[in-house]
Design a protein around this motif. Structure first.
Motif, PDB file in Angstrom:
ATOM      1  N   MET A  88       6.430  -0.401   3.711  1.00  0.00           N
ATOM      2  CA  MET A  88       5.295  -0.868   2.930  1.00  0.00           C
ATOM      3  C   MET A  88       4.366   0.301   2.635  1.00  0.00           C
ATOM      4  O   MET A  88       4.233   1.202   3.451  1.00  0.00           O
ATOM      5  CB  MET A  88       4.507  -1.922   3.706  1.00  0.00           C
ATOM      6  N   ARG A 100       1.165 -10.195   5.211  1.00  0.00           N
ATOM      7  CA  ARG A 100       2.258  -9.953   4.250  1.00  0.00           C
ATOM      8  C   ARG A 100       3.414  -9.223   4.918  1.00  0.00           C
ATOM      9  O   ARG A 100       4.584  -9.564   4.723  1.00  0.00           O
ATOM     10  CB  ARG A 100       1.757  -9.145   3.047  1.00  0.00           C
ATOM     11  N   GLU A 117       7.219 -10.586   5.353  1.00  0.00           N
ATOM     12  CA  GLU A 117       8.383  -9.817   4.894  1.00  0.00           C
ATOM     13  C   GLU A 117       9.375  -9.591   6.030  1.00  0.00           C
ATOM     14  O   GLU A 117      10.588  -9.559   5.805  1.00  0.00           O
ATOM     15  CB  GLU A 117       7.943  -8.459   4.328  1.00  0.00           C
TER      16      GLU A 117
END
Length: 131
Positions: A1, A22, A26
């Motif tokens: 990320m 997030r 993921e």
């Protein structure tokens, strides 16, 4: 990320939580594990802002980076605030936690929540950076 770099202020705590949530989604973490991880990171980020920057009379940024490997989701926080190693602090005991709130010693609960919310916690100081 892609890392998140934000000012070390209280207004930045929500973007940190959103970023970690997030990353956890993921990584496929279930709701309970996502909550525990978000709470743990929120406690550390809050300590960075309050103790590392505000109380120390400093300002700076917080860098948050999520790294997903085949075995784990690793969340790394970095700041240039006052040096603070949570692993050297005394944690509340079971006896402390059973006392009424007004009789409990102040401090340490956030670190306890952090340690309970993650599988592994590490701290290091690299030059002027807390990681």
């Amino acid at each position: 990320m892609t890392p998140l770099i934000i000012p070390g202020t209280m207004d930045s705590l929500k973007p940190v939580r959103d970023y970690v949530n997030r990353a956890a989604m993921e990584a496929g973490l279930d709701k309970k594990d996502r909550y525990g991880l978000c709470l743990a990171v929120d406690e550390i980020a809050t300590n960075i802002v309050m103790h590392g920057y505000q109380e120390a009379g400093l300002s700076g940024e917080i860098k948050v980076e999520g790294r997903l490997t085949s075995e784990a989701l690793i969340i790394v926080l970095e700041d240039t605030g006052a040096e603070f190693d949570p692993t050297t602090r005394s944690l509340p005991t079971e006896e402390d936690l059973e006392r009424p709130l007004e009789d409990r010693p102040i401090g340490g609960l956030g670190i306890l929540l952090t340690l309970d919310g993650v599988d592994d916690y590490r701290y290091e100081r690299v030059g002027t950076v807390n990681r």
